[in-house]
Write a protein that holds these residues in place. Sequence first.
Motif, PDB file in Angstrom:
ATOM      1  N   VAL A  68      -1.100   4.845  -0.476  1.00  0.00           N
ATOM      2  CA  VAL A  68      -2.128   4.631   0.551  1.00  0.00           C
ATOM      3  C   VAL A  68      -1.836   5.560   1.721  1.00  0.00           C
ATOM      4  CG1 VAL A  68      -3.186   2.971   2.125  1.00  0.00           C
ATOM      5  CG2 VAL A  68      -2.434   2.244  -0.151  1.00  0.00           C
ATOM      6  N   ILE A  73      -5.104   2.979   5.651  1.00  0.00           N
ATOM      7  CA  ILE A  73      -4.309   1.919   6.280  1.00  0.00           C
ATOM      8  C   ILE A  73      -5.223   1.062   7.149  1.00  0.00           C
ATOM      9  CG2 ILE A  73      -2.231   3.339   6.250  1.00  0.00           C
ATOM     10  CD1 ILE A  73      -2.613   3.843   9.224  1.00  0.00           C
ATOM     11  N   ALA A 120       0.789  -0.021   5.164  1.00  0.00           N
ATOM     12  CA  ALA A 120       0.009  -0.573   4.052  1.00  0.00           C
ATOM     13  C   ALA A 120       0.949  -1.357   3.139  1.00  0.00           C
ATOM     14  CB  ALA A 120      -0.689   0.542   3.285  1.00  0.00           C
TER      15      ALA A 120
END
Length: 823
Positions: A68, A73, A120
């Motif tokens: 990610v 995020i 994340a």
Amino acid sequence: MSCSFPQPPLPPPPAEKHSHSRPSSSNLETLRSASEAGKKRSWDERRLVGSVDYDKGESSVSVEVAGVGREQIPARYRLRVYGSRLQKDWKLSEVVERLLRLNHWDDVDAVLNCWVGRFARKNFVLLIREMSNKGSLECTVQVFQWMKAQKNYCPHTDIYNMMIRMHARHNQIDQARGLFFEMQEWRCKPDAETYNSLISVHARAGQWRWATNIVEDMLRVAIPPTRSTYNNLINACGSSGNWKEALKICKKMTENGVGPDLVTHNIILSAFKSGGQYAKALSYFELMKKTNISSDIFTFNIIIHCFVKLRQYGRAVEIFNSLINKRAECRPDVVTFTSIMHAYSICGQVANCKTVFDMMLAEGMKPNIVSFNALMAAYASHGMHEEASATFDEIMKTGYRPDVVSYTSLLNAYGRSGLYEKAREIFDMMRKRSCRPNIITYNALIDAYGSAGMLSEAVRVLREMEGNGIQPDNVTLSTLLVSCGRCGQIGKINSILSLAKSLGIEMNTTAHNSAIGSFMAVGEYGKAVAFYRMMMEKNVRPDSTTFNILIYGSCKLENFDHCFEFLDEMKELNIHISKEVYSSLICARIKQGNLAEAEKTFSMMKACGCLPDVITYTSMISAYRTTDDWRKAWDVFVEMKVNNIQPDPIACSALMEVLNRGCQPALVLQLVKIMREENILLNSRAFFEIVSACSILRDWKTASELVENMEVSLSLLSVGLLNQLLLFLGKSGKIETMMKLFHKIIASGSAVSFTTYSVVLKNLLAAGRWRKYIEILQWMEDGGLRPSLQMYRSVLSHVLKDKSMKHAVLIRERINSLREKVG
């Protein structure tokens, strides 16, 4: 110049045509799952990335995980990272590479706190997965500790499962068990994978009871065991040698509706192997074949190992050959080749062992350290120290670090070659390179000194061994006792036996056999028998080797009554009569002069399926010398050839003697041809018999060829044999051949007796070679031997006949000089 190129991701599935009808519920579910899969691919995508360096001609392929990034995020964290030059939007693979480049004292937090992806939660699972795939336990643990300190961290079962599995791979049981309890404190519910990982770590340590308790806990929380669960539990029992419990679990597994797979069957076979139940493993393998269960190379490796342990080397090689011929179905691996090398090493077939090793290289396989050690062990068993040293150097060139087995094999090779100083050098080099010697290493060094007759050095090594905290065992004692027998030091035998008692070592059968053999070797027959009686009182069961030592020693001292008393005791104890015992009994009967009983014992030996060896056959051939029964001796020799027993020089020379005594000189020369065809060396006794046969047949050609081939062993021949050969050549008129042999005798440094000169001079004079006669007389004087008056008188008449007054004057002067010395 280099470039990198990512492998394109898989193309999306083709779009379905739009339909005006309303989608059904099943279609909605399909769309929903596809949407979730799409979201997962957005952060869990793994792709292959390749790079090529055209300048260096190198290429590499790696797996890239994006994870990610900044755009995905949560929004509340984006303001903290936008515009900050310290916050790096690394891909997850980049983070893993940076972490692995750190030293163990570097700060992991400094790297992770600069990573945008830490905000994340989904990245946490990916990060642990990639770290565990790389196998760096210490770094992964530090990352996990950092992760738990983050505010946005949420405990996840998958993370704990991966951590437990990683600790299991590194055999850290306590840490894995601690993680199991920790995850429950964080309210992460263990699943089947968690329990399987925990069972696996106990399986590696052989703690099968703990593994069984974990399965019971698993059932208690209503988690059904999977096939992996049962396989791990069976492996836990099998690795500890508890094959009976492994079979019970396999049966329970089937009853619970979880069928075994090939992995299960391999684990059962491995359990039999670990428990020493090799015959049961082979029976189980036959059952697998009847139920049409296909085997893999792991299965065949276990079966080959079992055949080798059962000494069924032929069947092990048959399986290996079948794998080579059907390599498309099941390709042999390094373990397969190494197992066959080990089999050939045990059989003493060094050439075949090296052939298999070369075959493994030809197949493109890289030998491991175990393969190299198997080859070195084969060389060491035959004292081939040069080949063993070359293999040791090859280990270093390949990049492997020699282990204790490598050093011990090289040391043993030098020891068996009688190079005890080199053996000690290897031992010292081993310790300098921080490789700790084990008890086998010390025993090999003790044997090296003992074989060289250096008993005091062997005892010094024993003291050094005790000082380093290694307790001597029965092999150590047996090696020292055998060395005492070789050196003839009876006092040392008693000292070593006292040492064993003070150290509390319970001597086994082999150690007792060594002590009995050592007493026999130093001529202490009474002490040997007394030690055997003491062995029986201590309830140490003797074996066939024990009785062979006793029977052979009694036969040597002609205590024939004791021979057969020991045989009766052997029968009472139901101990199998080995071929060595049969050979000793046959020798006893022959020494008794009881040829009929010797033949009866020989026939009984063959009827029992005990194949005679070359020593037994030689004893029977020699037995027929007393009766001059050359036909039976020849039949025994032919039988030996039919049974593929290679005759040695002693057997051939014994048969030659029987043939000459039976007036069969032609068969003696026929036997010589057989020996040449099979490269059997001629010993001094064989030379003597061949010369006798040539004398009877007047075969000067064979005798001349014999002279050509006896240079190597000339100094080993007896004076009587050389004299007989010189006499035969002279009488046959082969004066040049006789003189050629005489020159070889002088050049070899052999001690030439007065009789030898007499034979040569008599033949020279008979051939009218009086000038050569006078030259040999001069050699005789120069060699410190005084010619007799008769020798000068014999040549004087020939000199006067040829009217050589110069030589006549010299000979008369020598005759007068000798008369004065005698008078």
